[in-house]
Enzyme design. Structure first.
Site, PDB file in Angstrom:
ATOM      1  N   LYS A 272      41.434   9.914 -18.698  1.00  0.00           N
ATOM      2  CA  LYS A 272      40.263   9.118 -18.299  1.00  0.00           C
ATOM      3  C   LYS A 272      40.663   8.118 -17.216  1.00  0.00           C
ATOM      4  O   LYS A 272      41.772   7.608 -17.207  1.00  0.00           O
ATOM      5  CB  LYS A 272      39.724   8.352 -19.514  1.00  0.00           C
ATOM      6  CG  LYS A 272      39.217   9.275 -20.621  1.00  0.00           C
ATOM      7  CD  LYS A 272      37.776   9.658 -20.376  1.00  0.00           C
ATOM      8  CE  LYS A 272      37.305  10.778 -21.284  1.00  0.00           C
ATOM      9  NZ  LYS A 272      36.631  11.860 -20.573  1.00  0.00           N
ATOM     10  N   CYS A 273      39.694   7.809 -16.353  1.00  0.00           N
ATOM     11  CA  CYS A 273      39.928   6.762 -15.364  1.00  0.00           C
ATOM     12  C   CYS A 273      40.199   5.449 -16.092  1.00  0.00           C
ATOM     13  O   CYS A 273      39.567   5.201 -17.109  1.00  0.00           O
ATOM     14  CB  CYS A 273      38.719   6.621 -14.443  1.00  0.00           C
ATOM     15  SG  CYS A 273      39.019   7.462 -12.878  1.00  0.00           S
ATOM     16  N   PRO A 274      41.110   4.614 -15.629  1.00  0.00           N
ATOM     17  CA  PRO A 274      41.773   4.676 -14.318  1.00  0.00           C
ATOM     18  C   PRO A 274      43.105   5.430 -14.288  1.00  0.00           C
ATOM     19  O   PRO A 274      43.823   5.358 -13.293  1.00  0.00           O
ATOM     20  CB  PRO A 274      42.026   3.193 -14.036  1.00  0.00           C
ATOM     21  CG  PRO A 274      42.313   2.603 -15.391  1.00  0.00           C
ATOM     22  CD  PRO A 274      41.452   3.382 -16.354  1.00  0.00           C
TER      23      PRO A 274
ATOM     24  N   ASP B 262      37.697  13.913 -15.424  1.00  0.00           N
ATOM     25  CA  ASP B 262      36.853  12.772 -15.758  1.00  0.00           C
ATOM     26  C   ASP B 262      35.882  12.563 -14.585  1.00  0.00           C
ATOM     27  O   ASP B 262      36.331  12.409 -13.443  1.00  0.00           O
ATOM     28  CB  ASP B 262      37.727  11.523 -15.953  1.00  0.00           C
ATOM     29  CG  ASP B 262      36.888  10.289 -16.292  1.00  0.00           C
ATOM     30  OD1 ASP B 262      35.654  10.428 -16.449  1.00  0.00           O
ATOM     31  OD2 ASP B 262      37.459   9.196 -16.392  1.00  0.00           O
TER      32      ASP B 262
END
Lengths: 377, 107
Positions: free
Chosen positions: B43-45, B70
């Site tokens: 997932k970001c970041p 993502d």
């Protein structure tokens, strides 16, 4: 706790509180009946309607009260599309409209209609020429444009859009949820929607104004309330309080707006100076007075919100990890700006300068700590 | 039922999926990447952090491919390029979902 999330909901205005308490006693009866207490409720309701109408630049018989801003948008969009079915089936909207507009558009698409989305610039402002062009093409039934964006504060070119709509003979729905009670409302709308709890009224009151002569047909089963536009028993005390709050806000708007705008300018200038790798998004000048949004590289939005909450600050975020959908905000996506590490700060009426000082004092260390927990130094 | 997007800074991942004919980038990258970073499932970041950590492993002018699924990465990698003055070469759909997002190291 410093409350910096006015764009989600503004705390109840003292004028609304007083009006609400009085109207709970005086305006509880059914305004559609004919005995004394009912007539009193009806008088309070109609007085509130006249007041709101005057403040938004409408006639009283153009104004209906809904149960929320979202319901006002749903009824405004679907009712105008239904009334314009013979003229066309295409809905034109900016890419950064509130989800209530986009969801109403999706329902319209599900029923065989079309939706055309007009893109925005890096600052979130809709391309006025592209909007005008989309409206002018044959088959446009309705155009929707917000006065200001709810996530980044950028003002939209509503008056240019209204001119294009007038020339093309297409009605324009203006969603004024974020600016009503804070900025003068633009002219040229065919349908106007707003939400009382965003201006310091109670929750559960929305405004749907439909200009005389605009074709509108209810998308819901028939009901005689609110000039057949909104079904169900009106919440008269809340409507009275909503009108009182809007009146009070209109009187304060200029001075308080100036004060909040100066605080926003300060946040816009200081955050990038104090925190490395930050992007402040939205238009720096053509913006709401009270709202600023920035994104911190290499930071999870949820962690940032949690840490700010622990430090005593209520803010919100358009990052995907903070949304139930696990998708980033469609507004930030449409602008092409960072969606992670996103924080929206929106200042309520009367916020103290000390709160902003404290926010700016704690933010750099919070960001540093979250980054180092992810191995970024 | 159709949807047309007019102008604007960015296309959403849905728009790309919905209208492959309108995507500006070719289906296949012109230049093979010098380095591929697998951030699928992250997932970001995290994909951006991986990119920032490793971009200097390619020579200036070289291309790094970030594989990510993502949806935030689709917007955030090009935004990172803009903020860091690197070049976003293009985003190419992967057969099993997600994108290969190509970035050229500029300095």
């Amino acid at each position: 706790m410093a409350y910096l999330d006015a764009a989600s909901t503004e705390p109840l205005h003292p004028a609304a509180r007083d009006a609400l308490l009085a109207a709970i006693d005086a305006g509880w009866a059914d305004p559609a009946r004919l005995y004394g207490t009912a007539r009193r409720a009806q008088m309070l309701l109609e007085r509130a309607r006249a007041e709101v109408a005057e403040l938004i630049g409408a006639r009283p018989d153009e104004v209906s009260f809904t149960s929320s801003g979202t319901q006002a948008v749903h009824l405004g969009v679907l009712g105008t599309l239904a009334g314009r079915r013979r003229a066309g089936t295409r809905l034109v909207a900016s890419a950064v409209e509130h989800s209530s507009v986009l969801h109403a558009g999706a329902l319209h698409e599900g029923g065989g209609g079309e939706m055309e989305i007009v893109g925005v610039s890096r600052t979130g402002r809709v391309d006025a020429d592209a909007f005008a062009e989309a409206v002018a093409r044959p088959g446009a039934a309705l155009a929707c444009l917000q006065t200001a964006n709810h996530e980044v504060g950028t003002l939209q070119p509503v008056e240019e859009a209204a001119r294009a709509c007038r020339e093309a003979g297409v009605p324009l729905l203006v969603d004024a949820a974020q600016s009503a009670g804070r900025l003068p409302l633009p002219e040229g709308w065919s349908v106007l929607t707003a939400s009382a709890h965003k201006w310091g009224g109670p929750a559960g009151v929305g405004v749907l104004a439909v200009r005389k002569g605009v074709r509108w047909r209810s998308p819901l089963p028939e009901d005689e309330r609110e000039r057949r536009r909104v079904p169900g028993f009106e919440n008269v005390p809340a409507i009275v309080a909503a009108a009182a709050a809007l009146r009070a806000r209109a009187e304060e708007a200029e001075a308080e707006g100036r004060r909040l705008s100066a605080l926003v300018d300060r946040i816009r200038a200081e955050v990038p100076r104090l925190v490395p790798d930050v992007e402040v998004v939205g238009d720096p000048v053509l913006r709401l007075p009270h709202l600023v949004t920035f994104s911190c590289l290499y930071v999870e939005g949820e962690a940032l919100l949690t840490e700010l909450d622990k430090a005593g600050f209520a803010v919100s975020s358009g990052s995907s990890c903070t949304a139930s959908t696990l998708r980033p905000s469609h507004v930030l996506e449409a602008m092409g700006v960072l969606t992670h590490g996103n924080v929206r700060v929106s200042l309520p009426r009367g916020v103290s300068e000390d709160d902003i000082d404290r926010f700016l004092a704690v933010l750099p260390d919070i960001v540093r700590r979250i980054r180092s927990s992810l191995g970024v130094h | 039922m159709w949807r047309r997007r007019t102008g604007g800074a960015r296309r959403s991942p849905e728009a790309v999926r919905a209208e492959p004919a309108e995507v500006a980038e070719p289906v296949q990258p012109a230049e093979p990447p010098a380095l591929t970073i697998d951030a699928l499932g992250r997932k970001c970041p995290i994909p951006i952090i991986m990119l920032a950590e490793r971009i200097n492993q390619v020579a200036t002018g070289g291309v790094v491919a970030v594989l990510a699924d993502d949806p935030a990465a689709f917007t955030d990698v090009p935004a990172w390029c803009r903020l860091k003055s690197h070049e976003h070469v293009g985003s190419y759909e992967l057969p099993h979902g997600g994108w290969s997002i190509h970035v050229r190291r500029n300095y």
